[in-house]
Design a protein around this motif. Structure first.
Motif, PDB file in Angstrom:
ATOM      1  N   TYR A 147       0.818  -1.214   0.000  1.00  0.00           N
ATOM      2  CA  TYR A 147       0.000   0.000   0.000  1.00  0.00           C
ATOM      3  C   TYR A 147       0.851   1.263   0.000  1.00  0.00           C
ATOM      4  O   TYR A 147       0.561   2.207  -0.730  1.00  0.00           O
ATOM      5  N   LYS A 148       1.911   1.270   0.813  1.00  0.00           N
ATOM      6  CA  LYS A 148       2.765   2.465   0.893  1.00  0.00           C
ATOM      7  C   LYS A 148       3.467   2.728  -0.434  1.00  0.00           C
ATOM      8  O   LYS A 148       3.600   3.868  -0.864  1.00  0.00           O
ATOM      9  N   ALA A 149       3.913   1.666  -1.091  1.00  0.00           N
ATOM     10  CA  ALA A 149       4.583   1.842  -2.380  1.00  0.00           C
ATOM     11  C   ALA A 149       3.602   2.349  -3.436  1.00  0.00           C
ATOM     12  O   ALA A 149       3.952   3.207  -4.257  1.00  0.00           O
ATOM     13  N   ALA A 150       2.377   1.859  -3.414  1.00  0.00           N
ATOM     14  CA  ALA A 150       1.367   2.323  -4.373  1.00  0.00           C
ATOM     15  C   ALA A 150       1.059   3.798  -4.171  1.00  0.00           C
ATOM     16  O   ALA A 150       0.982   4.568  -5.132  1.00  0.00           O
ATOM     17  N   ILE A 151       0.917   4.202  -2.923  1.00  0.00           N
ATOM     18  CA  ILE A 151       0.643   5.609  -2.634  1.00  0.00           C
ATOM     19  C   ILE A 151       1.841   6.476  -3.006  1.00  0.00           C
ATOM     20  O   ILE A 151       1.685   7.578  -3.535  1.00  0.00           O
TER      21      ILE A 151
END
Length: 125
Positions: free
Chosen positions: A30-34
């Motif tokens: 999730y953090k990488a996508a954001i």
């Protein structure tokens, strides 16, 4: 550089990161996508506002892509060759396998005799 070309570049810069962001999100990163979206979306907004920034960014990315295509691809293929092909060849020489039948043979003909093989044409595919 034409303005239409810069608008296409900005649209591409805005739409393209959604694919890796979606893939990262599906795999629970999730953090990488954001992070991907937070980096590329402001860049595309700035490209829509400032045509000079868009032109300079496009020129930089074109040069970077040219470098990758010209030099980095050759280096990567060089390493892949030495990681995959060379050890296979050395192993074949150690085991003394000649799959291509390249060794010099003193025979009349190189024609292979296939009389012993039976062929079933009903189940050929």
């Amino acid at each position: 550089m034409k303005i239409n070309e810069l608008k296409k570049f900005a649209i591409t810069l805005a739409l393209l990161p959604w694919i890796p962001a979606y893939i990262l999100y599906k795999h629970s990163f999730y953090k990488a996508a954001i992070t991907v979206l937070c980096v590329f979306l402001p860049l595309s907004i700035i490209c829509f506002i400032s045509k000079t920034f868009a032109a300079k960014l496009k020129e930089f990315l074109d040069k970077t892509g040219g470098f990758i295509g010209r030099y980095l691809a050759v280096i990567i293929l060089f390493f892949v060759y030495f990681i995959a092909v060379v050890p296979t060849g050395l192993l074949m020489k150690i085991v003394k396998r000649d799959r291509l039948r390249l060794k010099k043979q003193k025979i009349q003909s190189y024609w292979l005799n296939n009389e012993n093989k039976t062929s079933d044409y009903e189940y050929q595919f």
